[in-house]
Design a protein around this motif. Structure first.
Motif, mmCIF file in Angstrom:
data_model
loop_
_atom_site.group_PDB
_atom_site.id
_atom_site.type_symbol
_atom_site.label_atom_id
_atom_site.label_comp_id
_atom_site.label_asym_id
_atom_site.label_seq_id
_atom_site.Cartn_x
_atom_site.Cartn_y
_atom_site.Cartn_z
ATOM 1 N N THR A 198 -35.576 19.158 -112.211
ATOM 2 C CA THR A 198 -34.449 19.308 -111.278
ATOM 3 C C THR A 198 -34.759 18.884 -109.843
ATOM 4 O O THR A 198 -33.837 18.682 -109.049
ATOM 5 N N GLY A 199 -36.040 18.844 -109.496
ATOM 6 C CA GLY A 199 -36.422 18.591 -108.112
ATOM 7 C C GLY A 199 -36.416 19.848 -107.256
ATOM 8 O O GLY A 199 -36.819 19.819 -106.098
ATOM 9 N N GLY B 75 -27.340 9.334 -107.396
ATOM 10 C CA GLY B 75 -28.226 10.448 -107.072
ATOM 11 C C GLY B 75 -29.237 10.714 -108.169
ATOM 12 O O GLY B 75 -29.590 9.827 -108.945
ATOM 13 N N ARG B 76 -29.680 11.960 -108.241
ATOM 14 C CA ARG B 76 -30.714 12.379 -109.182
ATOM 15 C C ARG B 76 -30.089 13.111 -110.363
ATOM 16 O O ARG B 76 -29.351 14.084 -110.177
ATOM 17 N N HIS B 77 -30.398 12.642 -111.583
ATOM 18 C CA HIS B 77 -29.953 13.346 -112.781
ATOM 19 C C HIS B 77 -30.653 14.707 -112.817
ATOM 20 O O HIS B 77 -31.822 14.817 -112.470
ATOM 21 N N SER C 164 -29.725 17.178 -110.906
ATOM 22 C CA SER C 164 -29.397 17.851 -109.648
ATOM 23 C C SER C 164 -27.968 18.318 -109.843
ATOM 24 O O SER C 164 -27.090 17.503 -110.155
ATOM 25 N N ASP D 278 -25.473 16.387 -107.602
ATOM 26 C CA ASP D 278 -25.281 14.995 -108.011
ATOM 27 C C ASP D 278 -24.597 14.899 -109.377
ATOM 28 O O ASP D 278 -23.729 14.049 -109.584
ATOM 29 N N ASP D 279 -24.974 15.771 -110.307
ATOM 30 C CA ASP D 279 -24.353 15.722 -111.632
ATOM 31 C C ASP D 279 -22.866 16.059 -111.560
ATOM 32 O O ASP D 279 -22.048 15.427 -112.229
#
Length: 192
Positions: free
Chosen positions: A67-68, A158-160, A162, A165-166
């Motif tokens: 997830t970051g 963005g980041r998958h 997140s 972003d999702d």
């Protein structure tokens, strides 16, 4: 702009492990991504993120990689009850229809509200965007969000994994379905 035209698209990230949770820990929401979609105007009109501090688990290295989100970052978040209050008050979650990619997000909120004695923030009108997308495109299997974006010819922004972003990306898929007349309540959509 009437409230009926607005849809909350929600995506959550929860504590997770590579395998079963450690003893005494449970999956808890640590991020709520919410994109407001104006179905009448055909656009995304709001992008929000609520970080949630876990009470009965901690962020694993696996979870951070996926997830970051780090332990230190989610420690700055609000408690789960406060996050639900924000959804209800600031994002009108009980009044607006809402959607998520699959049923995981709805089920996780239901479980966590029940386990913590927190009032469920959403109304009854939930749409499983994954099921709508699958049916609208005549697919045999329900695709993940990234696969659906690829199928629809949309970029993954963005980041998958997140939540923020999702939710933004799922909202793009919802708008694509609405433009085709395949989103429930959109002009030309099937009823019932």
């Amino acid at each position: 702009m009437g409230i009926s035209a607005l849809l909350n698209v929600v995506d959550v990230e929860a504590t997770c492990w590579d395998g079963e949770p450690p003893p005494g820990q449970v999956h808890e929401i640590i991020e709520i991504g919410l994109t407001v979609v104006d179905l009448d105007r055909g656009e995304r009109v709001g992008r929000h993120r609520i970080l949630v501090r876990p009470a009965r688990s901690s962020v694993s290295a696996f979870c951070t990689e996926l997830t970051g989100l780090t332990r230190a970052e989610v420690a700055t978040g609000v408690g789960f009850a406060e996050a639900c209050r924000q959804l209800a008050v600031e994002h009108r979650a009980g009044e607006r229809p809402w959607a998520s990619w699959g049923d995981y997000d709805r089920n996780q909120f239901t479980r966590q509200c029940r386990a913590t004695g927190t009032r469920y923030p959403f109304g009854r009108h939930h749409t499983n965007a994954k099921a709508v997308f699958t049916e609208a495109h005549g697919l045999r299997r329900r695709p993940g969000m990234a696969g659906a974006l690829e199928f629809a010819g949309l970029p993954l922004e963005g980041r998958h994994h997140s939540g923020e972003d999702d939710a933004w990306n799922i909202a793009a898929l919802v708008l694509g379905l609405a433009a085709r007349g395949d989103w429930p309540g959109s002009p030309g959509a099937p009823t019932g």
